[in-house]
Design a protein around this motif. Structure first.
Motif, PDB file in Angstrom:
ATOM      1  N   PHE A  16       1.039  -1.352   0.091  1.00  0.00           N
ATOM      2  CA  PHE A  16      -0.242  -0.124   0.124  1.00  0.00           C
ATOM      3  C   PHE A  16       1.277   1.215  -0.096  1.00  0.00           C
ATOM      4  O   PHE A  16       1.822   1.499   0.696  1.00  0.00           O
ATOM      5  N   ILE A  24      -5.315   5.139   1.508  1.00  0.00           N
ATOM      6  CA  ILE A  24      -4.729   4.835   0.625  1.00  0.00           C
ATOM      7  C   ILE A  24      -4.793   5.525  -1.039  1.00  0.00           C
ATOM      8  O   ILE A  24      -6.045   6.086  -1.221  1.00  0.00           O
ATOM      9  N   CYS A  27      -1.974   0.842  -4.300  1.00  0.00           N
ATOM     10  CA  CYS A  27      -1.330  -0.359  -3.851  1.00  0.00           C
ATOM     11  C   CYS A  27      -1.767  -1.473  -5.221  1.00  0.00           C
ATOM     12  O   CYS A  27      -1.625  -1.412  -6.424  1.00  0.00           O
ATOM     13  N   ALA A  31      -2.198  -6.826  -3.132  1.00  0.00           N
ATOM     14  CA  ALA A  31      -2.866  -6.543  -2.097  1.00  0.00           C
ATOM     15  C   ALA A  31      -4.360  -6.544  -2.763  1.00  0.00           C
ATOM     16  O   ALA A  31      -5.478  -6.931  -1.512  1.00  0.00           O
TER      17      ALA A  31
END
Length: 386
Positions: A16, A24, A27, A31
Motif C-alpha cells: 500500500f 490509501i 495498492c 493487495a
C-alpha cells in the motif's frame, strides 16, 4: 507522488502507498487480491477501515512511528474481509520523501502470516503428538526395564534352584560333624564332671569344639554366598570386588559340579568395579555352569581375573567338548541352548550378554570341538551411564 514504486508494484506481497493521513493512495494487485477487490476500490479509503477494531490503534501508532522513526518492521495487523476469515498481515513500512525531504507518503508492505500461523499450529500439534508418543515410549521403556529386571531375577532363581541339591549336600556335610561333635560332647561332659583333671578328654573336647567352629563357618560362608547371589541389586551402581563375587559363585557351583570336576581359581589384584554385583554374579554363574556342563562329568574349569588399568577381564576356560563356529555364532540368541532337552531355558547367555553390555563390556567366546572353550568377560573400569 501518488503511485507505488514500480518494484513494489510487482511484489508478490500486499503493498500500500498511504498518505501521511492514512488514506490509501495506491495498492498493488497482490493487495487487491487478498481483499477480493479491484485496486480502484481500495484507493481513497482510509487504511484503518480495512482493519479489525482491535488493530486500529496499533495501525495509527505504526504510521506515527514510520513518520517519526523512519519505518517499522514486522508489525502484525488483523484485517476484516467481510464474510471471509480475518487476515493477519505482518507489515514493514518506510516513508517516501520529496526533494525537500518532506514525507509525501508511506509504503506499507504486508506479508500474509496465515500460512505461517497455520504451519506454527501444525508444528505445535505435531510437537504435542511427539511429546505424547515420547511419554508412551518412556512408559514402555520403564515397563521393559521392569520386565527385564524380573526376567533377570527369575533366571537367577531358576539357576539357584538348580544349585539347591548340591548346596544342601554342601551344608549337610559340616552340619553332620557338628551334630556328631555335639553328641560326643554330651557324652563326655558327665565323665569330665567326675574327673575334671583328665587332660586327654579335655583335649578331645577342644578338638570337637574347633571342628564344630570350622563346620559352622563353612555353613555360614555358604549362606552368605547364597544371600549375595539371590539378593536383587539396588538401582544405583555400587563399587564391588569382582574376585569376591566370583569366589562366592564358584563355591556354589563347586557344590554341584561333582568330584571329578576341578575348578581352579587364579585371581589377580583388581580394583573395585562400579557395577550391579548381583547381576554380574548371575553372569558368572551362567558361564561357570556352562563350563561344568561342557566337561561332561570330568575335567577342569579355570577361573582367572586380570586388569590393565582400563578394564577388568574375567576368563573362564574349560577342558570340555568345545563348540563349532556355527554354534558360537548363535550363542546369546534367546531360547538357543546347547544343553539337552529340558536342561536349560536358552535365556542364560542372552541375559548374560545383555547384562555385560549394560555394564559397558562385552563377551568373547573362543572354542573348537574337542579342545574346550574359553570365555572372556571384559568390564571397563570407567564408562558412561548404562
Amino acid at each position: 507522488m501518488n503511485e507505488l514504486p514500480a518494484i513494489v508494484t510487482q511484489a508478490p506481497y500486499a503493498a500500500f502507498l498511504l498518505e501521511p493521513s492514512g488514506r490509501i493512495a495506491d495498492c498493488n494487485a497482490a493487495a487487491a487480491a487478498l481483499f477480493g477487490m479491484a485496486p480502484a476500490e481500495l484507493c481513497g479509503r482510509q487504511f484503518v477501515t480495512l482493519l479489525d477494531p482491535f488493530s486500529i490503534a496499533k495501525a495509527q501508532t505504526m504510521l506515527a512511528q514510520t513518520i517519526h522513526n523512519g519505518g517499522v518492521q514486522h508489525w502484525e495487523l488483523v484485517h476484516r474481509r467481510g464474510g471471509a476469515a480475518p487476515l493477519l498481515l505482518g507489515y514493514t513500512t518506510w516513508p517516501i520523501r520529496d526533494a525537500d525531504g518532506a514525507i509525501t507518503g508511506i509504503v506499507a508492505l504486508g506479508l500474509d502470516l496465515g500460512p505461517t500461523v497455520a504451519l506454527t499450529a501444525q508444528l505445535a500439534e505435531t510437537n504435542q503428538r511427539l511429546e505424547s508418543a515420547l511419554k508412551q515410549l518412556e512408559r514402555a521403556h520403564a515397563d521393559l526395564k521392569a520386565a527385564q529386571t524380573q526376567l533377570v531375577q527369575s533366571e537367577k532363581m531358576r539357576s539357584l534352584g538348580q544349585l539347591v541339591a548340591g548346596v544342601a549336600h554342601e551344608i549337610n556335610t559340616p552340619l553332620g560333624y557338628v551334630a556328631n561333635n555335639l553328641a560326643f560332647l554330651a557324652e563326655r561332659l558327665p565323665a569330665l564332671r567326675t574327673a575334671p583333671t583328665d587332660e586327654l578328654s579335655w583335649r578331645d573336647v577342644a578338638d570337637a569344639i574347633h571342628e564344630s567352629q570350622i563346620g559352622i563357618e563353612r555353613i555360614a560362608a555358604i549362606v552368605r554366598a547364597l544371600r549375595a547371589f539371590a539378593r536383587p541389586d539396588e538401582a544405583q551402581l555400587v563399587p564391588a570386588d569382582v574376585n569376591e563375587g566370583l569366589a562366592s559363585t564358584v563355591r556354589m557351583v563347586r557344590a554341584v559340579s561333582g568330584p571329578r570336576i576341578v575348578i581352579r581359581e587364579e585371581y589377580s589384584d583388581v580394583p573395585p568395579l562400579l557395577c550391579h554385583p548381583g547381576e554380574l554374579n548371575q553372569v558368572f554363574l551362567n558361564l561357570l555352569m556352562n563350563a561344568v556342563h561342557a566337561c561332561r562329568g570330568a575335567g577342569t574349569v579355570t577361573v582367572q581375573t586380570a586388569s590393565d588399568g582400563n578394564a577388568i577381564t574375567v576368563t573362564i576356560s574349560d577342558t570340555g567338548i568345545g563348540m563349532e563356529a556355527a554354534t558360537i555364532a548363535r550363542l546369546g540368541e534367546p531360547f538357543f541352548t546347547t544343553w539337552p532337552d529340558g536342561g536349560g531355558t536358552g535365556l542364560g547367555l542372552a541375559i548374560s550378554r545383555e547384562i555385560v553390555t549394560r555394564h559397558g563390556g562385552h563377551l568373547h567366546f573362543q572354542s573348537e570341538p574337542g579342545r574346550g572353550t574359553t570365555v572372556k568377560v571384559a568390564l571397563p573400569l570407567q564408562r558412561g551411564d548404562p
